[in-house]
Design a protein around this motif. Sequence first.
Motif, PDB file in Angstrom:
ATOM      1  N   CYS A 190      -9.547  -5.332   6.343  1.00 42.61           N
ATOM      2  CA  CYS A 190      -8.100  -5.108   6.366  1.00 42.61           C
ATOM      3  C   CYS A 190      -7.660  -4.696   7.771  1.00 42.61           C
ATOM      4  O   CYS A 190      -8.368  -3.947   8.451  1.00 42.61           O
ATOM      5  CB  CYS A 190      -7.718  -4.016   5.370  1.00 42.61           C
ATOM      6  N   ARG A 240      -3.373  -0.817   5.840  1.00 35.47           N
ATOM      7  CA  ARG A 240      -4.425  -0.536   4.870  1.00 35.47           C
ATOM      8  C   ARG A 240      -4.323   0.924   4.447  1.00 35.47           C
ATOM      9  O   ARG A 240      -3.655   1.737   5.092  1.00 35.47           O
ATOM     10  CB  ARG A 240      -5.806  -0.833   5.449  1.00 35.47           C
ATOM     11  N   ASP A 241      -4.994   1.243   3.352  1.00 33.39           N
ATOM     12  CA  ASP A 241      -5.120   2.638   2.946  1.00 33.39           C
ATOM     13  C   ASP A 241      -6.022   3.364   3.938  1.00 33.39           C
ATOM     14  O   ASP A 241      -6.957   2.777   4.503  1.00 33.39           O
ATOM     15  CB  ASP A 241      -5.732   2.726   1.546  1.00 33.39           C
ATOM     16  N   VAL A 280       0.823  -1.213   0.000  1.00 29.25           N
ATOM     17  CA  VAL A 280       0.000   0.000   0.000  1.00 29.25           C
ATOM     18  C   VAL A 280       0.857   1.262   0.000  1.00 29.25           C
ATOM     19  O   VAL A 280       0.334   2.361  -0.192  1.00 29.25           O
ATOM     20  CB  VAL A 280      -0.948   0.029   1.220  1.00 29.25           C
ATOM     21  N   MET A 335      -6.116  -1.484  -0.615  1.00 32.43           N
ATOM     22  CA  MET A 335      -6.943  -2.253   0.324  1.00 32.43           C
ATOM     23  C   MET A 335      -7.388  -1.281   1.414  1.00 32.43           C
ATOM     24  O   MET A 335      -6.627  -0.958   2.318  1.00 32.43           O
ATOM     25  CB  MET A 335      -6.174  -3.456   0.887  1.00 32.43           C
ATOM     26  N   ASP A 336      -8.620  -0.804   1.299  1.00 27.09           N
ATOM     27  CA  ASP A 336      -9.065   0.297   2.159  1.00 27.09           C
ATOM     28  C   ASP A 336     -10.252  -0.047   3.043  1.00 27.09           C
ATOM     29  O   ASP A 336     -10.687   0.794   3.845  1.00 27.09           O
ATOM     30  CB  ASP A 336      -9.431   1.511   1.295  1.00 27.09           C
ATOM     31  N   SER A 352     -11.243  -6.681  -0.140  1.00 25.60           N
ATOM     32  CA  SER A 352     -10.412  -5.744   0.623  1.00 25.60           C
ATOM     33  C   SER A 352     -10.684  -4.288   0.263  1.00 25.60           C
ATOM     34  O   SER A 352     -10.098  -3.389   0.866  1.00 25.60           O
ATOM     35  CB  SER A 352      -8.928  -6.047   0.396  1.00 25.60           C
ATOM     36  N   CYS A 353     -11.583  -4.044  -0.692  1.00 30.34           N
ATOM     37  CA  CYS A 353     -11.792  -2.685  -1.203  1.00 30.34           C
ATOM     38  C   CYS A 353     -13.239  -2.239  -1.031  1.00 30.34           C
ATOM     39  O   CYS A 353     -14.176  -3.024  -1.229  1.00 30.34           O
ATOM     40  CB  CYS A 353     -11.427  -2.615  -2.685  1.00 30.34           C
TER      41      CYS A 353
END
Length: 459
Positions: A173, A178-179, A141, A167-168, A218-219
């Motif tokens: 996450c 993570r974002d 990330v 992956m936010d 993950s998004c």
Amino acid sequence: MTTEPFTLLGTAFHTPERGRLEVLKDHLFSIDAQGRIAEILAPGHSEYEARQNAARQAGTLVELADGQFLLPGLIDLHIHAPQWPQMGKALDVPLEVWLQKYTFPLEARYADVDYAHEVYADLVDNLLANGTTTALYFATVHVDASLMLAETCLEKGQRAVVGKVVMDDPEQCPPFYRDADAASAVSDTRRFIEAVKALDPRDRPLVKPAITPRFIPSCTDAALQGLGKLATEFGCHVQTHCSESDWAKQFVETRFGRTDAASLDGFGLLTRHTILAHSNFIDEQDMNLIEERGAGVAHCPLSNFYFANAAFPLRAALDRHMHVGLGTDISGGYSPSLFDGCRYALSASRTLQSGVHAGLPPEQRGAPGEPITHQEAFWLATAGGAEALDLPTGSFRIGYEFDALLIDTSATASNIHIGMADDTLEEIFQKIVLNAARANIATVWVSGRRVVGNSWFPG
């Protein structure tokens, strides 16, 4: 970036079309200053002797010795670059443990750019030594560390497509990796794309960026929508995991009421330049959609045995003329060698087609269709991967990049033994595919530049 032009004399093997081996016996290959194949001459051509003599007099002729052969460079469509330190580790635990205990904490360490530089330099050196001339990489990330991977590939001469992972979703996450949110994930991806493009602004750059949602679970929707807009704006590669496991398949279908492939398409992420890792659970409609969009699949036979609990329907995909190549899936796969990948693909195909349950009648054990051949396996690792990425490499054609391996069957510790059983050239090729290892890869060229091997060779 230019290289010293040179001419190579020797016997080459390649599979320019799926299932078709072409043997170029004692051919001359002229490589220009851009690292591209300028001319290929067969014995008997009117200019053959003159070209050979001119190159010899100029000191730019590479002559392969007995037992040495030329192959196209290998193309790996799925590598998790930050997982290199844990390759061969923790494959005896369930996927959730593998991710939460080992993989995510390791990937989080790449906030340290110095650590990233150390790992990525070692990774690229080792993959080149194993014959991987083109790699499609998931990074992490972190923008700076992901850019470090692209810079390392460019410096060391490996053709690469690199993606900053997105992956936010805080529900899926870990908080330490993570974002921050969808907006920053998309803006960081834009910044990464622009930075990679600036690294190598040539018409045919060695290193390219990829939009990389780790996988749909993950998004968030907002991140996927934003990444889809970037894919339209930049026209760059897209990579993600698709229908890898029962859990992933069911998660996406519960969330969106449609499959992974259809969901990605709805977000604008299924394009001619999309590579879908795994795809074991795609159905007939998915195959139709993937084929229609011109997207490709990274077949990862080894890691599928560990984490997918199913085999990719390779023969069905090939019969539909879908774009398919091979991926090592480091570190879900424990080998960095795409020669190993060819062999795992052969085993997986044979296992799927023949079946494994001895308690069933033969006609009920396996899936319909024929297992793939060694020629098809090698095509997947070379020309098939190149076609999936839409890159002019993977076979020996005029105008293509000279990405190539010099295979020495007489190398120390070689498992390839020829000359004792009246081997034909076609049989030697089969022995190479089934037995070649790092020890046999004497020299590696990428775009005509020698990146592994003897210093006295041009390039």
